[in-house]
Motif scaffolding. Sequence first.
Motif, mmCIF file in Angstrom:
data_model
loop_
_atom_site.group_PDB
_atom_site.id
_atom_site.type_symbol
_atom_site.label_atom_id
_atom_site.label_comp_id
_atom_site.label_asym_id
_atom_site.label_seq_id
_atom_site.Cartn_x
_atom_site.Cartn_y
_atom_site.Cartn_z
ATOM 1 N N ARG A 8 0.837 -1.196 0.000
ATOM 2 C CA ARG A 8 0.000 0.000 0.000
ATOM 3 C C ARG A 8 0.879 1.256 0.000
ATOM 4 N NH1 ARG A 8 -1.697 -3.601 3.712
ATOM 5 N NH2 ARG A 8 -3.778 -4.510 3.524
ATOM 6 N N ARG A 9 0.237 2.382 -0.194
ATOM 7 C CA ARG A 9 0.970 3.643 -0.213
ATOM 8 C C ARG A 9 1.633 3.947 1.124
ATOM 9 N NH1 ARG A 9 -2.809 7.785 -3.828
ATOM 10 N NH2 ARG A 9 -2.401 6.777 -5.845
ATOM 11 N N ASP A 10 1.097 3.422 2.210
ATOM 12 C CA ASP A 10 1.705 3.661 3.518
ATOM 13 C C ASP A 10 2.859 2.707 3.811
ATOM 14 O OD1 ASP A 10 0.491 1.244 4.075
ATOM 15 O OD2 ASP A 10 -0.885 2.037 5.593
ATOM 16 N N GLN A 21 -10.584 -3.740 -11.693
ATOM 17 C CA GLN A 21 -9.480 -2.838 -11.372
ATOM 18 C C GLN A 21 -9.414 -2.510 -9.884
ATOM 19 O OE1 GLN A 21 -7.048 -1.814 -13.636
ATOM 20 N NE2 GLN A 21 -8.076 -3.456 -14.758
ATOM 21 N N ALA A 22 -9.893 -3.436 -9.059
ATOM 22 C CA ALA A 22 -9.867 -3.238 -7.611
ATOM 23 C C ALA A 22 -9.549 -4.560 -6.925
ATOM 24 C CB ALA A 22 -11.194 -2.681 -7.119
ATOM 25 N N ASP A 25 -9.094 -6.875 0.004
ATOM 26 C CA ASP A 25 -8.009 -7.176 0.933
ATOM 27 C C ASP A 25 -8.217 -8.572 1.518
ATOM 28 O OD1 ASP A 25 -6.186 -7.319 3.064
ATOM 29 O OD2 ASP A 25 -6.381 -5.188 3.501
ATOM 30 N N ILE A 65 -9.867 -1.634 -2.369
ATOM 31 C CA ILE A 65 -8.621 -0.954 -2.720
ATOM 32 C C ILE A 65 -8.522 -0.867 -4.238
ATOM 33 C CG2 ILE A 65 -6.144 -0.800 -2.285
ATOM 34 C CD1 ILE A 65 -6.478 -3.101 -0.280
ATOM 35 N N ALA A 66 -8.363 0.329 -4.758
ATOM 36 C CA ALA A 66 -8.162 0.473 -6.208
ATOM 37 C C ALA A 66 -6.792 -0.081 -6.582
ATOM 38 C CB ALA A 66 -8.258 1.941 -6.606
ATOM 39 N N ALA A 68 -4.894 0.824 -8.845
ATOM 40 C CA ALA A 68 -3.978 1.925 -9.143
ATOM 41 C C ALA A 68 -3.320 2.487 -7.889
ATOM 42 C CB ALA A 68 -4.725 3.042 -9.880
ATOM 43 N N ASP A 69 -3.885 2.209 -6.720
ATOM 44 C CA ASP A 69 -3.324 2.711 -5.466
ATOM 45 C C ASP A 69 -2.329 1.732 -4.837
ATOM 46 O OD1 ASP A 69 -4.772 5.055 -5.623
ATOM 47 O OD2 ASP A 69 -6.468 4.249 -4.474
ATOM 48 N N LEU A 70 -2.074 0.624 -5.513
ATOM 49 C CA LEU A 70 -1.200 -0.411 -4.964
ATOM 50 C C LEU A 70 0.036 -0.595 -5.835
ATOM 51 C CD1 LEU A 70 -3.904 -3.123 -4.173
ATOM 52 C CD2 LEU A 70 -2.828 -1.548 -2.541
ATOM 53 N N THR A 71 1.111 -1.018 -5.222
ATOM 54 C CA THR A 71 2.293 -1.488 -5.934
ATOM 55 C C THR A 71 2.290 -3.002 -5.864
ATOM 56 O OG1 THR A 71 3.594 0.474 -5.372
ATOM 57 C CG2 THR A 71 4.815 -1.508 -5.984
#
Length: 292
Positions: A8-10, A21-22, A25, A65-66, A68-71
Amino acid sequence: MKLVSFRRRDGSKGWGLLREQAVIDGRRLLDGTVCSLRQALARFPARGELSAALAADADAVRPDIALADLTLLPVLPDPAKIFCVGLNYRSHAAEAGRAVAEHPSLFIRLADTLVGHGAALVRPALSAHFDYEGELAVVIGKPGRHIAAADALDHVAGYSCFNDGSLRDYQKHSVTAGKNFHASAGFGPWLVTADEVADPAALEVTTRLNGAVVQQAPTAAMLYSIPQILAYISGFTPLAPGDVIATGTPDGVGALRSPPLWLKPGDVVEVAVSGIGTLRNPIAPEAPVRPS
């Protein structure tokens, strides 16, 4: 179904079920106690068991969670064992001038050599002889030892794409070194569960470099089938949930072209496996490191 491992971004890591596209979790499923895909495979190791368990909960849960918001991380960021099969296509053995071996030729990769979909493969400062190898990857679900070939596919959790990046000059004097440079291999983008792949011998592997096809072959052309490979490996070591097997690459590798086609910073390599997906990795130079 498609399962992913991600950051995640955090900075926190997780796993989940891809829906368009989602992502749902994975901690919201399976009673919230399974924190990684490897743990999920160990909890539900039988063929189709994990898919059934996830489906029972997923239909009542909205993706949260999208994508696009994940690596995306390597499908299995923490495999205990990574086996790679060398010269497993007759066409590749022929271009290399090598005889067909009586048994599968194996080498082992380290987990920190793997990167996920979209992450850069690193061309090391020590060598410019960086090569691609597009492959089908197999992930183990059901553990086993001395697995009979006839039963082998029952032990497969699913399939993914793999780029067995190789440093050819190092490989000449040490296969272990040439195949284990840091961040030299791609693994992803996701795991397609085995219940959605009717016949892993009816797939096609295609590698593209900057959009141009450089490798293409059906998995039916493997010298040693997936059941034969699993039977061979499990004869000398137990296979466990989350173990990874890269099944070999067809002809067309850069080292054996004239002139050689080495990967360079700015290039983009894509490994597509029909019915599975496409793994995409740019090539980046190694960042300067102060000697310790």
